[in-house]
Scaffold this active site. Sequence first.
Site, PDB file in Angstrom:
ATOM      1  N   LYS A  81       0.813  -1.216   0.000  1.00  0.00           N
ATOM      2  CA  LYS A  81       0.000   0.000   0.000  1.00  0.00           C
ATOM      3  C   LYS A  81       0.845   1.264   0.000  1.00  0.00           C
ATOM      4  O   LYS A  81       0.455   2.273  -0.571  1.00  0.00           O
ATOM      5  CB  LYS A  81      -0.997  -0.009   1.157  1.00  0.00           C
ATOM      6  CG  LYS A  81      -0.459   0.504   2.472  1.00  0.00           C
ATOM      7  CD  LYS A  81      -1.537   0.509   3.513  1.00  0.00           C
ATOM      8  CE  LYS A  81      -0.996   0.246   4.889  1.00  0.00           C
ATOM      9  NZ  LYS A  81      -0.249   1.285   5.533  1.00  0.00           N
ATOM     10  N   ARG A 112      12.282 -12.848   1.107  1.00  0.00           N
ATOM     11  CA  ARG A 112      13.218 -11.739   1.325  1.00  0.00           C
ATOM     12  C   ARG A 112      14.513 -12.243   1.932  1.00  0.00           C
ATOM     13  O   ARG A 112      14.519 -13.161   2.751  1.00  0.00           O
ATOM     14  CB  ARG A 112      12.608 -10.732   2.304  1.00  0.00           C
ATOM     15  CG  ARG A 112      11.529  -9.891   1.687  1.00  0.00           C
ATOM     16  CD  ARG A 112      11.235  -8.779   2.658  1.00  0.00           C
ATOM     17  NE  ARG A 112      10.105  -7.978   2.232  1.00  0.00           N
ATOM     18  CZ  ARG A 112       9.597  -6.997   2.973  1.00  0.00           C
ATOM     19  NH1 ARG A 112      10.106  -6.729   4.159  1.00  0.00           N
ATOM     20  NH2 ARG A 112       8.597  -6.304   2.522  1.00  0.00           N
ATOM     21  N   ARG A 135       1.815 -10.748  12.835  1.00  0.00           N
ATOM     22  CA  ARG A 135       1.584  -9.357  12.480  1.00  0.00           C
ATOM     23  C   ARG A 135       0.267  -9.213  11.706  1.00  0.00           C
ATOM     24  O   ARG A 135      -0.479  -8.260  11.902  1.00  0.00           O
ATOM     25  CB  ARG A 135       2.759  -8.884  11.619  1.00  0.00           C
ATOM     26  CG  ARG A 135       3.125  -7.453  11.807  1.00  0.00           C
ATOM     27  CD  ARG A 135       4.566  -7.150  11.411  1.00  0.00           C
ATOM     28  NE  ARG A 135       4.928  -7.657  10.111  1.00  0.00           N
ATOM     29  CZ  ARG A 135       6.120  -8.195   9.813  1.00  0.00           C
ATOM     30  NH1 ARG A 135       7.055  -8.273  10.726  1.00  0.00           N
ATOM     31  NH2 ARG A 135       6.377  -8.629   8.614  1.00  0.00           N
TER      32      ARG A 135
END
Length: 214
Positions: A13, A127, A171
Amino acid sequence: MKIIMLGAPGAGKGTQAKKIAEKYQVPHISTGDIFRANIKNGTELGKKAKTFMDQGLLVPDELVVDLVVDRVAQDDCENGYVLDGFPRTIPQAESLDAALAKVGQKVDYAIDVDVPDENIVNRMSGRRACVGCGATYHIKYNPPKTEDVCDICGEKLILRDDDKPETVLKRLTVYHDQTQPLIDYYTKSGVLKQVDGTVDMEDVFQAIVKILGA
Ligand SMILES: [Zn+2]
């Protein structure tokens, strides 16, 4: 054009907010930037915020709202803005609406960049970060020349704890608990727009442009 961005951490976002700001020539406003600017300029609100942050405490809702309302009242926000990372709670959303109503304004769009949790977990677990220089890579989207070796400094690349599936899922749970009420809130007020965030970044943006108009 007053826009609020919603979307899970890792949904992209922030990237979309930046692109909207560029295309429509409105400021991209994040609460982090507002805090930093106020503290740097030594404003009253900044001083207040700093006393909480220095103690490692969360800045209270009313103060965050004051800072945001103060920011969006500035001249560069005349034609609108993209709020990124605010509101996070229903009281914040209500305070923002109330403050805008006072000056005859309202939120025009709440754009939710929707990405299923499993996709986010997959993205994050790809990642890699360099233990030497901190450079970041992605095994699929931005791989290093040699597997697990930093292109820049030659040190080892690791999967950070923050990017591990169990951490990401935790999260995301917090995010959903916090955000679902906001999604309901903006659905009720008729400004919620959902875009599919699983497609290519450029295609996500085109979907947003379709909503906002060219
Ligand atoms: Zn490195």
